[in-house]
Motif scaffolding. Structure first.
Motif, short mmCIF file in Angstrom:
data_model
loop_
_atom_site.label_atom_id
_atom_site.label_comp_id
_atom_site.label_asym_id
_atom_site.label_seq_id
_atom_site.Cartn_x
_atom_site.Cartn_y
_atom_site.Cartn_z
N ARG A 18 10.13 -41.87 7.08
CA ARG A 18 9.65 -40.52 7.39
C ARG A 18 10.28 -39.50 6.44
O ARG A 18 9.63 -38.60 5.95
N LYS A 19 11.58 -39.64 6.21
CA LYS A 19 12.27 -38.73 5.29
C LYS A 19 11.70 -38.84 3.88
O LYS A 19 11.53 -37.84 3.20
N LEU A 20 11.36 -40.05 3.45
CA LEU A 20 10.77 -40.26 2.13
C LEU A 20 9.43 -39.55 2.02
O LEU A 20 9.15 -38.89 1.01
N ILE A 21 8.61 -39.64 3.05
CA ILE A 21 7.32 -38.95 3.05
C ILE A 21 7.50 -37.44 2.98
O ILE A 21 6.86 -36.75 2.19
N LEU A 22 8.40 -36.92 3.80
CA LEU A 22 8.64 -35.47 3.80
C LEU A 22 9.18 -34.98 2.46
O LEU A 22 8.77 -33.92 1.97
N ASP A 23 10.08 -35.74 1.86
CA ASP A 23 10.62 -35.36 0.55
C ASP A 23 9.54 -35.42 -0.53
O ASP A 23 9.48 -34.56 -1.40
N THR A 24 8.69 -36.43 -0.45
CA THR A 24 7.61 -36.57 -1.43
C THR A 24 6.61 -35.43 -1.30
O THR A 24 6.17 -34.86 -2.30
N VAL A 25 6.27 -35.08 -0.06
CA VAL A 25 5.35 -33.96 0.16
C VAL A 25 5.97 -32.66 -0.36
O VAL A 25 5.30 -31.87 -1.04
N SER A 26 7.24 -32.44 -0.09
CA SER A 26 7.92 -31.23 -0.58
C SER A 26 7.89 -31.18 -2.10
O SER A 26 7.69 -30.11 -2.69
N LEU A 27 8.09 -32.31 -2.73
CA LEU A 27 8.07 -32.37 -4.19
C LEU A 27 6.68 -32.07 -4.74
O LEU A 27 6.54 -31.34 -5.72
N ARG A 28 5.65 -32.62 -4.10
CA ARG A 28 4.27 -32.40 -4.56
C ARG A 28 3.85 -30.94 -4.42
O ARG A 28 3.03 -30.45 -5.18
N LEU A 29 4.40 -30.25 -3.44
CA LEU A 29 4.04 -28.85 -3.22
C LEU A 29 4.56 -27.93 -4.32
O LEU A 29 4.10 -26.80 -4.46
N LYS A 30 5.51 -28.42 -5.11
CA LYS A 30 6.08 -27.59 -6.18
C LYS A 30 5.19 -27.54 -7.41
O LYS A 30 5.38 -26.70 -8.28
N SER A 31 4.19 -28.42 -7.49
CA SER A 31 3.30 -28.42 -8.65
C SER A 31 2.25 -27.32 -8.49
O SER A 31 2.04 -26.78 -7.41
N GLU A 32 1.59 -27.01 -9.59
CA GLU A 32 0.59 -25.95 -9.58
C GLU A 32 -0.67 -26.44 -8.88
O GLU A 32 -1.07 -27.60 -9.02
N ALA A 33 -1.31 -25.56 -8.12
CA ALA A 33 -2.49 -25.92 -7.35
C ALA A 33 -3.64 -26.32 -8.26
O ALA A 33 -3.87 -25.69 -9.29
N GLY A 34 -4.34 -27.37 -7.88
CA GLY A 34 -5.48 -27.84 -8.63
C GLY A 34 -5.92 -29.19 -8.11
O GLY A 34 -5.34 -29.74 -7.17
N ALA A 35 -6.95 -29.73 -8.72
CA ALA A 35 -7.51 -31.01 -8.25
C ALA A 35 -6.51 -32.15 -8.40
O ALA A 35 -6.35 -32.97 -7.48
N GLU A 36 -5.83 -32.22 -9.54
CA GLU A 36 -4.88 -33.31 -9.76
C GLU A 36 -3.71 -33.26 -8.78
O GLU A 36 -3.29 -34.28 -8.24
N SER A 37 -3.19 -32.07 -8.55
CA SER A 37 -2.06 -31.94 -7.64
C SER A 37 -2.49 -32.22 -6.19
O SER A 37 -1.71 -32.75 -5.41
N LEU A 38 -3.74 -31.89 -5.84
CA LEU A 38 -4.24 -32.20 -4.51
C LEU A 38 -4.38 -33.71 -4.33
O LEU A 38 -4.04 -34.25 -3.27
N VAL A 39 -4.85 -34.40 -5.36
CA VAL A 39 -4.95 -35.86 -5.30
C VAL A 39 -3.57 -36.47 -5.09
O VAL A 39 -3.39 -37.38 -4.27
N GLU A 40 -2.58 -35.98 -5.83
CA GLU A 40 -1.21 -36.49 -5.68
C GLU A 40 -0.68 -36.24 -4.28
O GLU A 40 -0.03 -37.11 -3.69
#
Length: 129
Positions: A6-28
């Motif tokens: 669960r911690k890994l998922i939350l950390d990964t989601v937090s990391l993905r939110l730091k990227s710029e909004a767009g189609a590629e970042s939404l896929v990630e």
């Protein structure tokens, strides 16, 4: 103690939110909880919404009572929702601000003329009398 998965998922989601909004970042972001999610599926609203619901279930504050604090979980959930909406607006042809989003209309029965002007239930269904 927090579950390491669960911690890994939350950390990964937090990391993905730091990227710029767009189609590629939404896929990630959506591929965190929906591993088969691809760039081809991001343009299909129903598929995108189903993957987002799966993500919402994973990061919902009620699921993380042992998270650092309930405020952190709420902020993460709100950030995920805002990021998703911004990406969807960009993908669907908007500017990412949500200014061109269609407003929901009220239920059709809430209009003044929901029934014909001379409508009487006793005339239509006589067996109810």
């Amino acid at each position: 103690m927090i579950d390491p998965f669960r911690k890994l998922i939350l950390d990964t989601v937090s990391l993905r939110l730091k990227s710029e909004a767009g189609a590629e970042s939404l896929v990630e972001l959506l591929s965190v909880t929906t591993p088969g999610f691809s760039a081809d599926q991001v343009s299909v609203k129903a598929t995108r919404a189903a993957a987002f619901r799966a993500l919402q279930l994973r990061v919902h504050p009620d699921k993380h009572s042992e998270f650092d604090s309930s405020d952190d979980a709420k902020v993460l959930f709100q950030d995920v929702t805002a990021f998703y909406e911004k990406c969807c607006n960009l993908i669907d042809g908007g500017d990412g601000t949500g200014a061109n989003r269609k407003r929901k209309r009220g239920h059709p029965c809430t209009k003044k003329q929901a029934f014909p002007q001379n409508f009487h239930i006793s005339d239509r269904w006589k067996h109810l009398q």
